[in-house]
Structure formats: C-alpha cells, structure tokens
Motif scaffolding. Structure first.
Motif, PDB file in Angstrom:
ATOM      1  N   LYS A  11      17.009  64.898 120.949  1.00  0.00           N
ATOM      2  CA  LYS A  11      17.144  66.319 120.609  1.00  0.00           C
ATOM      3  C   LYS A  11      16.464  67.124 121.697  1.00  0.00           C
ATOM      4  O   LYS A  11      15.368  66.791 122.155  1.00  0.00           O
ATOM      5  CB  LYS A  11      16.505  66.607 119.250  1.00  0.00           C
ATOM      6  N   GLU A 148      12.341  70.836 112.139  1.00  0.00           N
ATOM      7  CA  GLU A 148      13.531  71.538 111.675  1.00  0.00           C
ATOM      8  C   GLU A 148      14.627  70.508 111.438  1.00  0.00           C
ATOM      9  O   GLU A 148      14.627  69.432 112.007  1.00  0.00           O
ATOM     10  CB  GLU A 148      13.960  72.584 112.704  1.00  0.00           C
ATOM     11  N   TYR A 149      15.564  70.893 110.613  1.00  0.00           N
ATOM     12  CA  TYR A 149      16.595  69.974 110.110  1.00  0.00           C
ATOM     13  C   TYR A 149      17.339  69.251 111.224  1.00  0.00           C
ATOM     14  O   TYR A 149      17.424  68.024 111.223  1.00  0.00           O
ATOM     15  CB  TYR A 149      17.565  70.790 109.254  1.00  0.00           C
ATOM     16  N   LEU A 150      17.885  69.984 112.207  1.00  0.00           N
ATOM     17  CA  LEU A 150      18.705  69.353 113.245  1.00  0.00           C
ATOM     18  C   LEU A 150      17.904  68.333 114.041  1.00  0.00           C
ATOM     19  O   LEU A 150      18.422  67.298 114.438  1.00  0.00           O
ATOM     20  CB  LEU A 150      19.300  70.412 114.181  1.00  0.00           C
ATOM     21  N   ARG A 153      17.411  65.058 111.979  1.00  0.00           N
ATOM     22  CA  ARG A 153      18.605  64.228 111.820  1.00  0.00           C
ATOM     23  C   ARG A 153      18.740  63.211 112.945  1.00  0.00           C
ATOM     24  O   ARG A 153      19.262  62.127 112.786  1.00  0.00           O
ATOM     25  CB  ARG A 153      19.880  65.108 111.830  1.00  0.00           C
ATOM     26  N   HIS A 189       9.948  76.016 105.497  1.00  0.00           N
ATOM     27  CA  HIS A 189      10.835  75.044 106.130  1.00  0.00           C
ATOM     28  C   HIS A 189      10.035  73.975 106.866  1.00  0.00           C
ATOM     29  O   HIS A 189      10.314  72.784 106.748  1.00  0.00           O
ATOM     30  CB  HIS A 189      11.767  75.770 107.109  1.00  0.00           C
TER      31      HIS A 189
ATOM     32  N   GLN B  42      25.039  64.135 119.657  1.00  0.00           N
ATOM     33  CA  GLN B  42      24.144  64.427 118.530  1.00  0.00           C
ATOM     34  C   GLN B  42      24.931  64.985 117.349  1.00  0.00           C
ATOM     35  O   GLN B  42      24.446  64.973 116.229  1.00  0.00           O
ATOM     36  CB  GLN B  42      23.121  65.479 118.924  1.00  0.00           C
ATOM     37  N   ASN B  44      25.491  67.954 116.313  1.00  0.00           N
ATOM     38  CA  ASN B  44      24.769  68.977 115.545  1.00  0.00           C
ATOM     39  C   ASN B  44      25.694  70.034 114.983  1.00  0.00           C
ATOM     40  O   ASN B  44      25.481  70.518 113.869  1.00  0.00           O
ATOM     41  CB  ASN B  44      23.692  69.646 116.406  1.00  0.00           C
ATOM     42  N   MET B  47      27.385  68.513 111.967  1.00  0.00           N
ATOM     43  CA  MET B  47      26.412  68.471 110.842  1.00  0.00           C
ATOM     44  C   MET B  47      26.186  69.848 110.268  1.00  0.00           C
ATOM     45  O   MET B  47      26.009  70.008 109.060  1.00  0.00           O
ATOM     46  CB  MET B  47      25.049  67.999 111.359  1.00  0.00           C
ATOM     47  N   VAL B 221      20.840  73.211 107.068  1.00  0.00           N
ATOM     48  CA  VAL B 221      20.522  72.284 105.974  1.00  0.00           C
ATOM     49  C   VAL B 221      21.578  72.411 104.872  1.00  0.00           C
ATOM     50  O   VAL B 221      21.971  71.446 104.237  1.00  0.00           O
ATOM     51  CB  VAL B 221      19.119  72.592 105.378  1.00  0.00           C
TER      52      VAL B 221
END
Ligand SMILES: Nc1ncnc2c1ncn2[C@@H]1O[C@H](COP(=O)(O)OP(=O)(O)OP(=O)(O)O)[C@@H](O)[C@H]1O
Ligand SMILES: Nc1ncnc2c1ncn2[C@@H]1O[C@H](COP(=O)(O)OP(=O)(O)OP(=O)(O)O)[C@@H](O)[C@H]1O
Ligand SMILES: [Mg+2]
Ligand SMILES: [Mg+2]
Lengths: 252, 252
Positions: A11, A148-150, A153, A189, B42, B44, B47, B221
């Motif tokens: 990421k 953070e979410y991304l 993952r 968050h 990725q 993203n 997602m 999310v």
C-alpha cells in the motif's frame, strides 16, 4: 553480523520510508552502526538525507543488475545510505531473465554485513521483484500500516507473499512487528482499525504508535530525520520508543 | 466516443483511487455514463465499490494478458467498474515479451468506447508497464498530489515519463490538471507546497482543492463513494466542484 530488516507494505503512502529512516536514526543515536538500503525507484530515502538521486553516477540499480560492489553506492549521512535512483524502475525487467534474480540483493549485502549492526531496507509500494529481493535478504520484516480500511486490506496479500518467500527463498524470514502509523487519535475510524489489527495479529502489533504530525513532512525538505530536525519533539520520541521496543524484542 | 482519463502518480497514498472513484461518481450524478478501469493489483477501487477481488473468476489481468473482452470483467455499481485482482501483479512479467505490450489496454477499451461518455483509469503507485498502458490509452491525465515535499519531488519524473509516452506511443496525451489532495489547511507546509505547485505548473493546477476529512476513509468500508456515503458533506462537495471544473475545461 548485521541483522537485516525489510520495511514493506505494498500500500502506498503508509510511512515505509519515514519509518526506515527515523528508526535507523534512533538506532544510530544509541550507538548502533546502521546501513539503510534504498530499493525504491522514487529514491525518497535517498532524498530524505539530502542526496539528489539525479546527480548519482551509480545506484542500487548497478549493484543488482551489474553486480557493482554496494560500497560504491553508500553515502555517509546521519546513517549510511545505499542510494537509489530512477534507474531502479528498469531493474525488474532487466533482472527478469537473470538466474537467481530473487537473491541479487542478499548476495550484494553479504560483503558488508560485518561492517554494520543493522541493515534496513526501504521498499517500493509493490510486491514485485525489488520487494521480493528485500524479503529474501531479510531476517525480519516491519510492516507500517496506516489505520485505514484500504491499507488494512492489503495485509492479507502481504502475508500470502511472505509465506511464498518463506517456502521458496528464505525460510527464516518473519514479521518483526506491525506498526500503526499516521495515527489520528481524534477519529473513531483509527481506534476501530487498531482494534481490528490487534484482533487479527495479536502481539505482533507494536505497542508503539506513530501519531500524525507535520514535522514528518517538514524534515525531508531539510534532508534530515525528525530526530535531527526536531530532537525534543513528539515525532522523534515516537521513533525512539519504537527503537527501544524493537531492540528489547531482539534480546528475547 | 468516450474521453479517456488516467489518474496517475507513482507516489503512493496521494488519493489516486479516491479521486478516480469520487470524480466518476460526481460525473454519474450529472447523468454521464462512466466506466472506471481498475489497473492496480491492490484492487482498491474494486474494493471501494464493495466487490471482493478474491471472489472474481476473471479480472483486468485476463483482459490484458489473454485478450478477454473487457465486458466480461465489468460490474455495475454506482459506476461501472472493470475489476482488478491480485493476478495483475503478474501482468508486467507476463506481458514483457508480448508484441505491442504497451497498447494492450488501448486495444481492450476500444470496443466499449461508444458505450460511455468517460472512461477513467486508476493506476498503481509505479511507472511500470501497467501505468504506461494507461498513459497510452488516455487522452488526458489527472495527477493527484499530496501537498508534501516527497510527493512533489516525484512530479519531475512523472513529466519525463509522460514525455516519453508522447514521443513513442501516444502523441495526444496531455495533463488535464494537477489536483492538490489531502490538504490540511492549518499547516504552513501545505500552503508553501501549493505555492510551489502553482509556480511550476501555473494554470494546470486545478482551482479545486480536496481537503482532508475522515469521511474518505470511512466510505470505502461501506463500499460507497463519499457522494453516496455522505451526500451533503464537504467531501462530496469537493469532488462535485472538481467535476464542474473538469467538464468546463473540456468545453474550451
Ligand atoms: N506520522 C506521520 N505524520 C504525518 N505525516 C507523515 C507521517 N509519517 C509519514 N508522513 C508523511 O506522509 C507521506 C508518506 O510517507 P512516506 O513517503 O514515508 O510513505 P511510504 O509508504 O514510504 O510511501 P511510498 O508508498 O510512496 O513509498 C510523506 O509525505 C511523509 O512525510
Ligand atoms: N481528502 C482525503 N482526506 C482524508 N483521507 C483521504 C483523502 N483522500 C484519500 N484519503 C485516504 O487516504 C488513503 C490513501 O488514499 P488512496 O488509497 O486513494 O491513495 P492512492 O494514491 O490510490 O494509494 P496507492 O498509491 O496505494 O494506490 C486512503 O486510506 C483514503 O481513504
Ligand atoms: Mg517510500
Ligand atoms: Mg490506489
């Protein structure tokens, strides 16, 4: 012999470079001899120590592709830096047909492992051949994660890649720790994200957290780590605390 | 015929994915037909529209490497998404020996250009073959830039790469605009960075700015754009304003 640690997360923008440099500076402050290897074509670690990558005759590209001695690309700054340049962007294609292409970095750093206590490797935001080289050369991996979410993952994919490297190339490599970075304590968050991290990774999540502060963006402009730029600030303290934690883990 | 726009910056974490998705949602809100192509391993963007990349049988990898019709990987969400998966990480090596490897995406999107008004392409944080494919297929490039030193340094390299693509592969490609993202209005560092951007790039810097807000991290999310997640918030407004600016530029 130096302990080799890779700083990896595919990421982008999660503070890989910031963590590699500032943890290295915190180790150097405690008297350890540290080499930082910049394996990213963006050469952000090289720039962050005030070195202009475009002015370099040779870089880590020549070390990997032309087997140049790594000593030829090391510059002494707050820490020693094995410099990157944009040429590295061509390394993956240039190396794709080489025998032993995944072990080129491991071979390149072998001759200097007795000169240092630690060798840190900053990697690009990808799981390509350059990052595989870093994971093959390293004993440990530190994974900076933005809460953070991304960013979270991507951890599953990183674990899959690490398992593959362990099977095929480097049976010893393991995660030293997962480091929550760019933490903004005011948001729910971030709190929820850290809870999820701890549920999934348990004690492999460092107790240390790196909170957001603009000092981290200011320091690279001056070619300094935050330990040099703002020695008594919170940013420097955060990486000193991480250094203590990593060194204490090492003794176990 | 659809206008093709690539969202590119090799620096990681500067809001390429966030900008691609939310600008597309703002265009769709105004009645335009938009396809988002996710070209990042990725995945993203995939997602962020609530699609699990690991559940996909086929992805953009198969479109580029096995010449599968792009219609086979399009899922309808707030916008149409041509999905990515981790397989894409193997695309660069798989394509490195192909004839016309840089034009694979351009050929793949040709058959659907009449079905859309705009085709947006999200790219990975690198200047490798996947990003070159995006720059070869596009007429315009939007460059999200975080207003920090390390992110700005990469712009020179991006311009060099763009010039190379223009000479060798796509004479029409040009910068649509440079978008200041993740702007924290409280810091001097961001203000100084925007001034430097405007000094170097003049009116190619969008008047629109995208300020930092946690809404951007929360929306993915839920698998939503911020326009759907928080329709009356500042985050949605910022991308609606950018949409107006880009559409107005297009009419000139
Ligand atoms: N704790 C922090 N607080 C605020 N800003 C930070 C922090 N850590 C890093 N930054 C800034 O965030 C940006 C991203 O950090 P950095 O470049 O180290 O990430 P990276 O993971 O190495 O990125 P890439 O994926 O492009 O290699 C930089 O501009 C850096 O100055
Ligand atoms: N304006 C904003 N304010 C706050 N957070 C943001 C904003 N824009 C994006 N983000 C968050 O910052 C992170 C990075 O954004 P994003 O993933 O879109 O960047 P990227 O350039 O696509 O990253 P990569 O280089 O990994 O592809 C994400 O967690 C996203 O939710
Ligand atoms: Mg970096
Ligand atoms: Mg992205």
């Amino acid at each position: 012999k130096a302990k080799v640690i890779a700083f990896t997360n595919q990421k982008g923008g999660v503070a890989k470079t910031t963590t590699t440099l500032n943890l290295a500076a915190a180790f150097a402050e405690r008297g350890h001899r540290v080499l930082c290897v910049d394996l990213d074509p963006q050469a952000n670690l090289t720039m962050s120590q005030g070195i202009d990558p475009d002015s370099l005759e040779v870089s880590m590209y020549d070390v990997l592709v032309h087997r140049l001695s790594i000593r030829e690309v090391i510059r002494k700054r707050e820490v020693d830096v094995a410099c990157a340049s944009i040429d590295l962007a061509g390394a993956e294609i240039a190396m794709s047909a080489m025998i032993g292409r995944e072990r080129a970095l491991k071979k390149a750093i072998e001759p200097v492992r007795d000169d240092y206590d630690f060798i840190f490797i900053d990697t690009p935001p990808s799981l390509g051949l350059l990052t595989i080289n870093a994971l093959t050369a390293a004993q440990k991996v530190i994974v900076p994660v933005q809460c953070e979410y991304l960013s979270m993952r991507g951890l599953i994919q990183l674990q899959n890649t690490l398992a593959m490297v362990r099977d095929e190339l480097n049976p010893d490599v393991e995660i030293e720790g997962i480091l929550p970075t760019l933490v903004d304590r005011r948001t729910v968050h971030a709190k929820e994200a850290i809870e999820i991290l701890e549920e999934n990774f348990g004690d492999r999540v460092f107790a240390s957290r790196i909170n957001k502060t603009i000092r981290f963006a200011e320091a690279p402009v001056k070619g300094m780590s935050v330990l040099k730029y703002d020695p008594n600030g919170k940013a420097a303290y955060a990486y000193r605390r991480l250094a203590e934690e990593v060194l204490a883990n090492g003794k176990r």
